[in-house]
Design a protein around this motif. Structure first.
Motif, short mmCIF file in Angstrom:
data_model
loop_
_atom_site.label_atom_id
_atom_site.label_comp_id
_atom_site.label_asym_id
_atom_site.label_seq_id
_atom_site.Cartn_x
_atom_site.Cartn_y
_atom_site.Cartn_z
N GLU A 98 -2.48 -8.28 2.42
CA GLU A 98 -2.23 -7.82 1.05
C GLU A 98 -1.33 -6.60 1.09
N GLU A 99 -1.59 -5.71 2.06
CA GLU A 99 -0.82 -4.46 2.13
C GLU A 99 0.67 -4.73 2.35
N CYS A 106 -8.26 1.07 2.23
CA CYS A 106 -8.04 0.50 0.89
C CYS A 106 -9.26 -0.31 0.48
N HIS A 166 -5.62 4.62 0.49
CA HIS A 166 -4.57 4.89 1.48
C HIS A 166 -4.63 6.34 1.98
N HIS A 210 -10.68 -2.94 1.79
CA HIS A 210 -10.69 -4.39 1.95
C HIS A 210 -11.88 -4.83 2.81
ZN LIG Z 1 -3.85 -0.83 -0.36
#
Ligand SMILES: [Zn+2]
Ligand SMILES: [Zn+2]
Length: 387
Positions: free
Chosen positions: A138-139, A104, A359, A106
């Motif tokens: 966050e996920e 994602c 993802h 990050h």
């Molecule tokens: Zn994500």
């Protein structure tokens, strides 16, 4: 313009941080190595204060400008966590952790905010205070709230806050955002259906929860098509269907799990109510019973109108006005929404170049976007608090 000159010189160093983070992904709140690296770097840069352990493994750094007379405090937020995905990019610095991956971006978010922190510590060309916020989980959509519960906004006096996310649906060299709702609220629903098990050849002796589940799955689709104004947005996705084990046994129970995405509180509440009615009513129709549970507290990500204009202008300085795209809201969710409820600000997408989606095991953050993202952070802070 251009990328900030000094940032171009830091490109290689920030890329190395990004790739190291990429090779060592961590999940949820268990981002100990990542948080450690962040805190160490912030210390080396000369941050005025570094606080670790906010929201379990979150890290916050304070950078005071040459002057702080304006009393302004601007928060810049990045997320640090990865996903439980087996990487399939084939890059040399691919994940060394089986079943874990930065899919994602990050890793890129963390590296870019570190780069900005380094520059801002060196130059301090602003009148006020920058608070760099590195968030875990966050996920799992609870990291932001956990940091807020630990007093993030009050402890550091954050008055406005900004977030950024890589986007593989936007070209490299572009940014994208919109004022108002930009990402959806996210809820999880679970529907437990109780029937009566029986021999599959003698269905008249049981109450088949699989048939009830099938009816509920289809009926839930009428929320979007029949209950909500066609000009409003809602998604109801049933993603998990659990029932029997054997081909010749009608099971006792079935469970459906899924998600609801909405862009307004009114549509959200209406959807919740209809989901319950449909689940319970359909079960009753077929002589079964059902229970519906709704969980999750991720509100709509709402960009403040004025701060969005400001963010748009800053991004325009870097990539040119025409390359700052107005985007339509998307039904993905971001727990940065919690922070935007506490202080006005804006969330922006950073073009990663068109490629495998977030993802997806083939997704990779594009290092060529680093100077753009870092320059955005730096200019945002400097322009919000001119020296
Ligand atoms: Zn994500
Ligand atoms: Zn993300």
């Amino acid at each position: 313009m251009p990328i900030v000159n000094r940032v171009a010189a830091m490109h290689e160093e920030i890329t190395a941080w990004r790739r190291d983070l990429h090779a060592h992904p961590e999940i949820g709140f268990e981002v100990h190595r990542t948080a450690g690296i962040v805190a160490e770097n912030l210390k080396a840069f000369g941050c005025d204060a570094i606080v670790a352990g906010i929201g379990k493994t979150g890290v916050v750094g304070l950078i005071k400008g040459r002057r702080t007379a304006s009393g302004k405090v601007v928060g810049l937020r990045a997320d640090m966590d990865a996903l439980p995905i087996q990487e399939a990019t084939g890059v040399a610095y691919a994940s060394r952790m089986p079943g874990k991956m930065h899919a994602c971006g990050h890793d890129g978010h963390t590296a870019m905010l570190l780069g900005a922190a380094k520059y801002l510590c060196e130059t301090r060309n602003f009148d006020g205070t920058v608070v760099v916020v590195f968030q875990p989980n966050e996920e799992g959509l609870t990291g932001s709230l956990t940091m807020l519960e630990d007093g993030l906004m009050e402890r550091f006096g954050i008055q406005q806050i900004y977030g950024m996310h890589t986007s593989p649906t936007h070209e490299l060299g572009t940014f994208a955002l919109c004022a108002g709702p930009m990402l959806a609220a996210c809820d999880k629903f679970t529907i437990d259906i109780a029937g009566k098990g029986s021999h599959a050849g003698r269905p008249q002796e049981g109450v088949d929860p699989v048939v009830v589940a099938a009816q509920i799955i289809m009926a839930l689709q009428t929320i979007a098509s029949r209950n909500i104004n066609p000009l409003d947005s809602v998604v109801v996705s049933t993603c998990v269907v659990r029932a029997g084990e054997a081909f010749n046994i009608i099971p006792q129970a079935a469970t459906l799990i899924g998600t609801i995405r909405t862009l307004s509180e009114q549509v959200r509440r209406h959807t919740h109510a209809r989901l319950r009615q449909i689940a319970l009513g359909t079960a009753a129709l077929f002589e079964a019973t059902a229970e519906a549970t709704l969980e999750g507290d991720v509100p709509v990500t709402i960009n403040d109108a004025e701060k969005t204009k400001f963010a748009q202008a800053v991004a325009g300085e870097i990539v040119g006005e025409a390359n700052v795209k107005h985007m339509r809201p998307i039904m993905g969710a971001e727990d940065f929404s919690h922070m935007l409820r506490k202080a006005p600000g804006a969330f922006i997408m950073l073009g990663n170049g068109i490629g495998p989606g977030l993802h997806n095991p083939g997704y990779n953050f594009n290092d060529a976007a680093i100077p753009l993202g870092v320059s955005y952070w730096i200019r945002l802070a400097e322009a919000a608090m001119p020296a």
